[in-house]
Design an enzyme around this catalytic site. Sequence first.
Site, PDB file in Angstrom:
ATOM      1  N   HIS A  57       0.820  -1.213   0.000  1.00  0.00           N
ATOM      2  CA  HIS A  57       0.000   0.000   0.000  1.00  0.00           C
ATOM      3  C   HIS A  57       0.859   1.270   0.000  1.00  0.00           C
ATOM      4  O   HIS A  57       0.327   2.377  -0.156  1.00  0.00           O
ATOM      5  CB  HIS A  57      -0.989   0.001   1.176  1.00  0.00           C
ATOM      6  CG  HIS A  57      -0.403   0.317   2.504  1.00  0.00           C
ATOM      7  ND1 HIS A  57      -0.101  -0.641   3.446  1.00  0.00           N
ATOM      8  CD2 HIS A  57      -0.075   1.502   3.068  1.00  0.00           C
ATOM      9  CE1 HIS A  57       0.384  -0.061   4.531  1.00  0.00           C
ATOM     10  NE2 HIS A  57       0.418   1.243   4.319  1.00  0.00           N
ATOM     11  N   ASP A  98      -0.006  -7.773   1.965  1.00  0.00           N
ATOM     12  CA  ASP A  98       0.472  -6.387   1.871  1.00  0.00           C
ATOM     13  C   ASP A  98       2.001  -6.348   1.885  1.00  0.00           C
ATOM     14  O   ASP A  98       2.629  -5.878   2.843  1.00  0.00           O
ATOM     15  CB  ASP A  98      -0.113  -5.567   3.021  1.00  0.00           C
ATOM     16  CG  ASP A  98       0.081  -4.058   2.836  1.00  0.00           C
ATOM     17  OD1 ASP A  98       0.483  -3.650   1.729  1.00  0.00           O
ATOM     18  OD2 ASP A  98      -0.178  -3.314   3.799  1.00  0.00           O
ATOM     19  N   GLY A 189       2.283   6.744   8.878  1.00  0.00           N
ATOM     20  CA  GLY A 189       3.650   7.148   8.569  1.00  0.00           C
ATOM     21  C   GLY A 189       4.654   6.056   8.859  1.00  0.00           C
ATOM     22  O   GLY A 189       5.775   6.073   8.379  1.00  0.00           O
ATOM     23  N   SER A 191       3.946   2.953   8.054  1.00  0.00           N
ATOM     24  CA  SER A 191       3.651   1.914   7.062  1.00  0.00           C
ATOM     25  C   SER A 191       4.903   1.385   6.387  1.00  0.00           C
ATOM     26  O   SER A 191       5.796   2.141   6.018  1.00  0.00           O
ATOM     27  CB  SER A 191       2.740   2.467   5.974  1.00  0.00           C
ATOM     28  OG  SER A 191       1.419   2.541   6.419  1.00  0.00           O
ATOM     29  N   GLY A 192       4.921   0.061   6.199  1.00  0.00           N
ATOM     30  CA  GLY A 192       6.035  -0.570   5.498  1.00  0.00           C
ATOM     31  C   GLY A 192       7.244  -0.824   6.363  1.00  0.00           C
ATOM     32  O   GLY A 192       8.158  -1.539   5.964  1.00  0.00           O
TER      33      GLY A 192
END
Length: 240
Positions: A57, A98, A189, A191-192
């Site tokens: 995402h 994801d 923020g 994310s990942g």
Amino acid sequence: MFAMTTCNFAAANERIINGEDATSMEATPWQVSLQRFGSHFCGGSLISDMFVMSACHCSQNYVTVNMGSIDYRYPAQQIPVDTFVCNPGYGRFTFDYDYAVIKLSGPATINKDVTPIALPPSGKEYPGGTAALISGWGLTVGGGNTLPTTLQYANTELVDADTCTTKMSKEITNRMQCAGLAGNSACNGDSGGPLAVQDNGVWYLIGNTSFGINNCPLNYPAVWSKNSAVIEWINGEMAK
């Protein structure tokens, strides 16, 4: 729910809630910042000198990877992205699968501040209560709108899938790993970014920050995409 970037089943774009300022990169030298036009939008983890693991995402065009500094604005190394490959099973609304494997346009220089993290063995599972480390430049206050410039990190613990499904009112698949309920959380923020576990002296990247509850309340876990479920796919992308 939100993706820890900016949606409603929200992606983690906020900073680590109740984390601490990092004073150097030595505790999390695999942490990177994904940036577009100089702005941080997601995190990631260095898994070799040429590859970064993140969340699908977080997919963007014209991305650079900043690394080696606790302040993402002043990286020790900045490398453009060559390819950003999402797992083909990714569900935009479910956040299942994801995963993203990012190939850099050139190799990172490995040193004490820039070091890859190991991937777990295929199918490896850790029980609820296992100690874990989370980090990122996401929001430090749920519902806030200002990202920190200093890397945040926090010690947390894993949450088993049954407890997470009950708390989140959402099915947690085998591609998802929950963590939190330890007085801290990932948020927008982040994310990942990495969910790391130390096992027999080795740090393993067991997950990539994926989604959570809006405003990142501490009485709910957050969810990471579980890397042990797709090791063959990751290795295949790295071999191309």
